[in-house]
Design a protein around this motif. Sequence first.
Motif, PDB file in Angstrom:
ATOM      1  N   GLY A   3       0.790  -1.230   0.000  1.00 47.05           N
ATOM      2  CA  GLY A   3       0.000   0.000   0.000  1.00 47.05           C
ATOM      3  C   GLY A   3       0.818   1.274   0.000  1.00 47.05           C
ATOM      4  N   THR A   4       2.147   1.169   0.115  1.00 47.96           N
ATOM      5  CA  THR A   4       2.961   2.392   0.178  1.00 47.96           C
ATOM      6  C   THR A   4       3.236   2.952  -1.221  1.00 47.96           C
ATOM      7  N   VAL A   5       3.409   4.276  -1.255  1.00 48.38           N
ATOM      8  CA  VAL A   5       3.784   4.958  -2.495  1.00 48.38           C
ATOM      9  C   VAL A   5       5.120   5.646  -2.237  1.00 48.38           C
ATOM     10  N   GLY A   6       6.149   5.247  -2.957  1.00 50.81           N
ATOM     11  CA  GLY A   6       7.471   5.871  -2.822  1.00 50.81           C
ATOM     12  C   GLY A   6       7.639   6.926  -3.899  1.00 50.81           C
ATOM     13  N   ILE A   7       8.378   7.983  -3.574  1.00 50.62           N
ATOM     14  CA  ILE A   7       8.615   9.026  -4.574  1.00 50.62           C
ATOM     15  C   ILE A   7      10.112   9.328  -4.628  1.00 50.62           C
ATOM     16  N   ILE A   8      10.721   8.962  -5.742  1.00 54.84           N
ATOM     17  CA  ILE A   8      12.153   9.223  -5.961  1.00 54.84           C
ATOM     18  C   ILE A   8      12.286  10.648  -6.496  1.00 54.84           C
ATOM     19  N   GLY A   9      13.175  11.446  -5.861  1.00 49.39           N
ATOM     20  CA  GLY A   9      13.210  12.876  -6.186  1.00 49.39           C
ATOM     21  C   GLY A   9      12.006  13.575  -5.586  1.00 49.39           C
ATOM     22  N   GLY A  10      11.524  13.026  -4.462  1.00 52.63           N
ATOM     23  CA  GLY A  10      10.249  13.471  -3.879  1.00 52.63           C
ATOM     24  C   GLY A  10      10.304  14.768  -3.107  1.00 52.63           C
ATOM     25  N   THR A  11      11.492  15.377  -2.979  1.00 51.05           N
ATOM     26  CA  THR A  11      11.603  16.620  -2.204  1.00 51.05           C
ATOM     27  C   THR A  11      11.271  17.865  -3.027  1.00 51.05           C
ATOM     28  N   GLY A  12      11.157  17.721  -4.351  1.00 50.28           N
ATOM     29  CA  GLY A  12      10.826  18.873  -5.199  1.00 50.28           C
ATOM     30  C   GLY A  12       9.341  19.183  -5.129  1.00 50.28           C
ATOM     31  N   PRO A  13       8.912  20.262  -5.791  1.00 49.56           N
ATOM     32  CA  PRO A  13       7.495  20.654  -5.720  1.00 49.56           C
ATOM     33  C   PRO A  13       6.544  19.573  -6.248  1.00 49.56           C
ATOM     34  N   ASN A  59      16.691   7.803  -1.777  1.00 45.13           N
ATOM     35  CA  ASN A  59      15.934   7.322  -2.936  1.00 45.13           C
ATOM     36  C   ASN A  59      15.820   5.798  -2.915  1.00 45.13           C
ATOM     37  N   ALA A  60      16.819   5.102  -2.373  1.00 42.53           N
ATOM     38  CA  ALA A  60      16.751   3.629  -2.288  1.00 42.53           C
ATOM     39  C   ALA A  60      15.634   3.204  -1.332  1.00 42.53           C
ATOM     40  N   THR A  61      15.419   3.967  -0.255  1.00 44.06           N
ATOM     41  CA  THR A  61      14.315   3.667   0.675  1.00 44.06           C
ATOM     42  C   THR A  61      12.973   3.810  -0.041  1.00 44.06           C
ATOM     43  N   ALA A  62      12.825   4.886  -0.801  1.00 46.38           N
ATOM     44  CA  ALA A  62      11.569   5.109  -1.535  1.00 46.38           C
ATOM     45  C   ALA A  62      11.355   4.042  -2.603  1.00 46.38           C
ATOM     46  N   ALA A  63      12.462   3.532  -3.155  1.00 43.49           N
ATOM     47  CA  ALA A  63      12.372   2.534  -4.239  1.00 43.49           C
ATOM     48  C   ALA A  63      11.833   1.194  -3.748  1.00 43.49           C
ATOM     49  N   ALA A  64      11.795   1.002  -2.425  1.00 42.05           N
ATOM     50  CA  ALA A  64      11.296  -0.264  -1.875  1.00 42.05           C
ATOM     51  C   ALA A  64       9.789  -0.227  -1.614  1.00 42.05           C
ATOM     52  N   ALA A  65       9.136   0.892  -1.906  1.00 40.89           N
ATOM     53  CA  ALA A  65       7.670   1.000  -1.718  1.00 40.89           C
ATOM     54  C   ALA A  65       6.956   0.111  -2.733  1.00 40.89           C
ATOM     55  N   GLU A  66       5.625  -0.034  -2.530  1.00 41.48           N
ATOM     56  CA  GLU A  66       4.891  -0.919  -3.449  1.00 41.48           C
ATOM     57  C   GLU A  66       4.809  -0.325  -4.863  1.00 41.48           C
ATOM     58  N   ILE A  67       4.458   0.942  -4.941  1.00 47.36           N
ATOM     59  CA  ILE A  67       4.440   1.650  -6.237  1.00 47.36           C
ATOM     60  C   ILE A  67       5.432   2.804  -6.116  1.00 47.36           C
ATOM     61  N   VAL A  68       6.226   3.046  -7.151  1.00 45.17           N
ATOM     62  CA  VAL A  68       7.278   4.066  -7.042  1.00 45.17           C
ATOM     63  C   VAL A  68       7.106   5.115  -8.144  1.00 45.17           C
ATOM     64  N   ILE A  69       6.991   6.365  -7.720  1.00 45.54           N
ATOM     65  CA  ILE A  69       6.845   7.487  -8.653  1.00 45.54           C
ATOM     66  C   ILE A  69       8.203   8.162  -8.822  1.00 45.54           C
ATOM     67  N   ILE A  70       8.520   8.527 -10.056  1.00 44.97           N
ATOM     68  CA  ILE A  70       9.781   9.230 -10.327  1.00 44.97           C
ATOM     69  C   ILE A  70       9.463  10.698 -10.586  1.00 44.97           C
ATOM     70  N   ALA A  71       9.932  11.570  -9.673  1.00 45.76           N
ATOM     71  CA  ALA A  71       9.691  13.015  -9.787  1.00 45.76           C
ATOM     72  C   ALA A  71      11.022  13.766  -9.866  1.00 45.76           C
TER      73      ALA A  71
END
Length: 215
Positions: A3-13, A59-71
């Motif tokens: 159920g988790t959503v990871g966001i790589i580069g997630g600190t930007g707007p 970013n490696a922590t976020a990459a382990a989420a169920e779905i991963v968004i690249i921002a």
Amino acid sequence: LAGTVGIIGGTGPEGRGLAARFARAGREVIIGSRDAARGAEAAGEVASLSGGKASGGTNATAAAAEIVIIALPYSAQAETLAPLAGVLGARIVVSTVVPLSFKPGRVEIVPLAAGSAAEEMQALLPDARVAGAFQSLSAKHLIDLAHPVAGDVIVCSDDAEARQEVMALASLIEGVRAVDGGPLLNCRYVEGLTALQVSLNRIHKATTGIQIVGL
Ligand SMILES: NC(=O)c1ccc[n+]([C@@H]2O[C@H](COP(=O)([O-])OP(=O)(O)OC[C@H]3O[C@@H](n4cnc5c(N)ncnc54)[C@H](OP(=O)(O)O)[C@@H]3O)[C@@H](O)[C@H]2O)c1
């Protein structure tokens, strides 16, 4: 990490805005950064804005989420994602990336041999199920949780299940209609449309969305 959503580069707007919307809708988000402390700081902001669950890390922590968004900005895509290909494995990976070039008086798409940033992402991550989505949603509207985000999100992927899951995710954003956009190659046209939106925003001093009629 179900159920988790990871966001790589997630600190930007764009990453923060999407994270706030998904956290508000009850999904747990994990914000990734090159710097774990920056990821944690962004997650704190998202949690307090949304009242939802957010954590931050690398970013490696976020990459382990169920779905991963690249921002990420397009310029950071290859160097950031190539080392994460193993962690990302066969996950659903969502590209929000638009390869824009800004010149005086004009906004253009950087021509890519792969056709689009999303198709290049699929080539970088051959085992992942890459989808393109959210390119048309402005960060400014996403972070403004008091108002719905009006407009369509066109979701493209060569994997039918990924398309359905990402459409369901997009539908969590109040005001958004998710549109099945067919194969990943259609991201070329979605990314191009975003360049048009950015130009229109400049001409009309506005923040545009897109809406497909006739469906
Ligand atoms: N902004 C919008 O309204 C909008 C709308 C639709 C789509 N998009 C697309 O969404 C993507 C993100 O947009 P944004 O405006 O949020 O971008 P951004 O602020 O320029 O970048 C997002 C994050 O990427 C990381 N990053 C930057 N340069 C990097 C590098 N060289 N290597 C590794 N990581 C790097 C940074 O995180 P850390 O420093 O924490 O690592 C940064 O906070 C872009 O591709 C954009 O085209 C944006």
